[in-house]
Design a protein around this motif. Structure first.
Motif, short mmCIF file in Angstrom:
data_model
loop_
_atom_site.label_atom_id
_atom_site.label_comp_id
_atom_site.label_asym_id
_atom_site.label_seq_id
_atom_site.Cartn_x
_atom_site.Cartn_y
_atom_site.Cartn_z
N CYS A 401 0.83 -1.20 0.00
CA CYS A 401 0.00 0.00 0.00
C CYS A 401 0.87 1.25 0.00
N ALA A 402 0.55 2.22 -0.85
CA ALA A 402 1.33 3.45 -0.97
C ALA A 402 1.22 4.32 0.28
N VAL A 403 0.22 4.05 1.13
CA VAL A 403 0.00 4.87 2.32
C VAL A 403 0.58 4.22 3.58
N CYS A 412 -4.94 1.71 -8.36
CA CYS A 412 -5.56 2.88 -8.98
C CYS A 412 -6.02 2.52 -10.38
N SER A 413 -7.31 2.63 -10.61
CA SER A 413 -7.88 2.18 -11.89
C SER A 413 -7.52 3.10 -13.05
N ARG A 414 -7.09 4.32 -12.76
CA ARG A 414 -6.78 5.27 -13.84
C ARG A 414 -5.36 5.11 -14.35
N ARG A 422 -6.84 -0.70 1.16
CA ARG A 422 -8.28 -0.48 1.38
C ARG A 422 -8.64 0.89 0.82
N ARG A 423 -9.95 1.11 0.70
CA ARG A 423 -10.43 2.34 0.08
C ARG A 423 -10.03 3.58 0.88
N GLU A 424 -10.01 3.48 2.22
CA GLU A 424 -9.67 4.64 3.05
C GLU A 424 -8.27 5.17 2.71
N CYS A 425 -7.34 4.26 2.48
CA CYS A 425 -5.98 4.69 2.13
C CYS A 425 -5.97 5.39 0.77
N GLN A 426 -6.73 4.85 -0.17
CA GLN A 426 -6.78 5.45 -1.49
C GLN A 426 -7.38 6.86 -1.44
N VAL A 427 -8.44 7.01 -0.67
CA VAL A 427 -9.10 8.33 -0.54
C VAL A 427 -8.15 9.33 0.12
N ASN A 428 -7.46 8.91 1.17
CA ASN A 428 -6.55 9.80 1.87
C ASN A 428 -5.36 10.21 1.01
N HIS A 429 -4.99 9.35 0.07
CA HIS A 429 -3.81 9.59 -0.76
C HIS A 429 -4.14 10.38 -2.04
N LYS A 434 -3.25 12.85 -7.19
CA LYS A 434 -4.10 13.26 -8.32
C LYS A 434 -3.30 13.83 -9.49
N LYS A 435 -2.38 14.75 -9.23
CA LYS A 435 -1.67 15.42 -10.32
C LYS A 435 -0.89 14.42 -11.16
N ALA A 436 -0.14 13.57 -10.49
CA ALA A 436 0.64 12.56 -11.21
C ALA A 436 -0.28 11.58 -11.92
N CYS A 437 -1.38 11.21 -11.27
CA CYS A 437 -2.34 10.28 -11.86
C CYS A 437 -2.93 10.85 -13.16
N ASP A 438 -3.30 12.13 -13.13
CA ASP A 438 -3.85 12.77 -14.32
C ASP A 438 -2.84 12.73 -15.48
N LEU A 439 -1.60 13.06 -15.16
CA LEU A 439 -0.57 13.07 -16.20
C LEU A 439 -0.36 11.68 -16.79
N LEU A 440 -0.25 10.67 -15.94
CA LEU A 440 0.00 9.31 -16.41
C LEU A 440 -1.19 8.77 -17.19
#
Length: 459
Positions: A401-403, A412-414, A422-429, A434-440
């Motif tokens: 887990c990254a968190v 990350c589905s994107r 778990r989802r809580e870690c994903q939401v907190n992260h 977001k910025k890197a995810c959008d770029l990738l």
């Protein structure tokens, strides 16, 4: 793009990449040409690791030898080391805050990539031989890394070393502070690789100049450094009464019954010590004074039956040390040897003659301050270079887990890069990711659209 399930590169692609390999200066680090070469080396490293682990044709190794590129790789390794030592601290000092840390991440990771590629191929005698005079600089590099490991033993905070959350990817490394923590973790990993590189050099003394042996034994006194690492291993820690060892690039808890099991790192040290103490030429060249003798005799307490069962070859060393304990060291007979001097690192340092602050300011304004279009292009190249499917196939353990670092099953589905337990870690992260995810994600989508267009038949 992968050619099949087991390849990152075809042999002709690897040869083309290696043929184009060139020497850069510290000023070039991070620019477009340097980044392109980093991408090539990253893919060569992955392919070399795949070929070696699968016992397939090691065409990367063969091309490195035939094209005479091992000295170029060693030069590249030292340029990156100097940049990290001289320029990166200046960027931290000036509180540099770039739009994206992708370029800096690649530079920090580059030294580990080159060291890993060299570790993979230098197992072979002919690769060490093809290094020519650059092997001297590689030996000095390994010595600096071993000294670093010794200082880590003296300065480490055991529990902090095990439990501290460390950045592991460019998408997580969003601030300079996180990059600094990443750099420290990489320094430890790289030093472990340097230990393997040194062991391979000691394996192949017979094809190397005599000055290499003299430099290892008497100039740097590597045997005494290795004894210190056996006595106080930085890859062993205790936390809350539990034993941890650094295995396969991460801290792992070791059960009570496995505490005496020799790890790969420990095995490398003992094999290197065996070569340095037991080979006849080494015994003749080593200035074995009283201090060195007394230090080497500390090894006897570690040569237990359990150790000898795992590394039977050490029984010969045990007998040698017992004999050494009963006699005085013979007077050292100095031979007239014209010792070669390593030149690569000195040449790199002379190019800037202490003007590191000026260079850092220049790179902060130009190389590491890309435009938005350049950031998008870098993200695309990041996706192409660090192919997540092939890297995932090389992993021996489940993703973390990254968190929180726990075993993760959600991705990350994107961008398909970060993992979560778990989802809580994903939401907190998400805010940080977001910025890197959008770029990738955007880069991957554009790559697929381009591929679809190219595959459509023309009318």
């Amino acid at each position: 793009m992968l050619n099949d399930g087991s390849q990152v590169l075809l042999s002709v692609e690897a040869e083309a990449y290696l043929e184009a390999l060139e020497k850069f200066t510290v000023k070039d680090v991070g620019n477009i040409s340097w980044t392109r070469q980093h991408e090539h080396i990253e893919k060569l490293n992955m392919q070399a690791a795949i070929s070696a682990s699968a016992h397939e044709d090691e065409f990367v190794k063969e091309s490195l030898i035939s094209l005479g590129k091992i000295p170029v790789l060693i030069h590249d390794l030292l340029v990156t080391e100097v940049w990290k030592e001289k320029v990166f601290p200046e960027l931290l000092e000036m509180e540099f805050n770039p739009k994206t840390t992708f370029p800096l991440y690649m530079v920090l990771y580059h030294e580990a990539t080159v060291a890993n590629l060299l570790e993979t191929v230098m197992f072979h005698c002919e690769v060490c031989e093809s290094a020519d005079d650059a092997i001297l600089d590689l030996v000095d590099y390994c010595n600096r890394k071993l000294v670093y490991l010794v200082t880590q033993t003296a300065e480490s905070d055991d529990e902090a070393d095990i439990t501290e959350e460390v950045v592991t990817s460019a998408t997580s490394a969003s601030t300079m502070e996180e990059l600094e923590r990443l750099s420290k973790k990489l320094d430890f990993d790289i030093s472990i690789k340097a230990l393997s590189l040194l062991r391979y050099v000691t394996d192949h003394f017979d094809v190397l100049p005599l000055s290499i042996m003299t430099r290892i034994l008497n100039t740097h006194d590597i045997p005494i450094i290795l004894v210190e690492l056996v006595q106080n291993p930085p890859w062993t820690r205790r936390k809350e009464g539990q034993l941890y060892k650094y295995i396969e690039n991460k801290w792992q808890q070791v059960s009570n019954e496995d505490r005496f099991k020799v790890t790969k790192i420990e095995g490398q040290i003992w094999i290197a010590l065996f070569h340095l103490l037991m080979e006849q030429n080494c015994q003749q060249k080593y200035d074995l004074n009283s201090h060195r003798k007394n230090t080497l005799l500390k090894l006897r307490s570690h040569l237990t039956e359990v150790m000898l069962d795992q590394l039977p070859i050490l029984a010969e060393m045990q007998r040698y040390l017992e004999q050494l304990s009963m006699v005085e060291p013979p007077p050292f007979k100095k031979d007239l040897v014209l010792e070669q001097v390593p030149e690569i690192r000195d040449g790199i340092l002379r190019q800037f003659d202490g003007r590191w602050s000026k260079l850092a300011k220049h790179q902060a304004k130009t190389t590491f301050n890309p435009t938005d279009d350049m950031i998008k292009e870098q993200a695309k190249r990041f996706v192409d270079t660090y192919n997540f499917d092939i890297l995932e196939g090389l992993l021996t353990d489940p993703p973390k887990c990254a968190v929180c670092g726990e075993p993760a099953s959600k991705r990350c589905s994107r961008c398909q890069n970060e993992w979560y337990c778990r989802r809580e870690c994903q939401v907190n992260h998400w805010k940080r990711h977001k910025k890197a995810c959008d770029l990738l994600f955007e880069s991957e989508k554009n790559s697929k659209q381009a591929a679809d267009k190219s595959s459509q038949p023309t009318s």
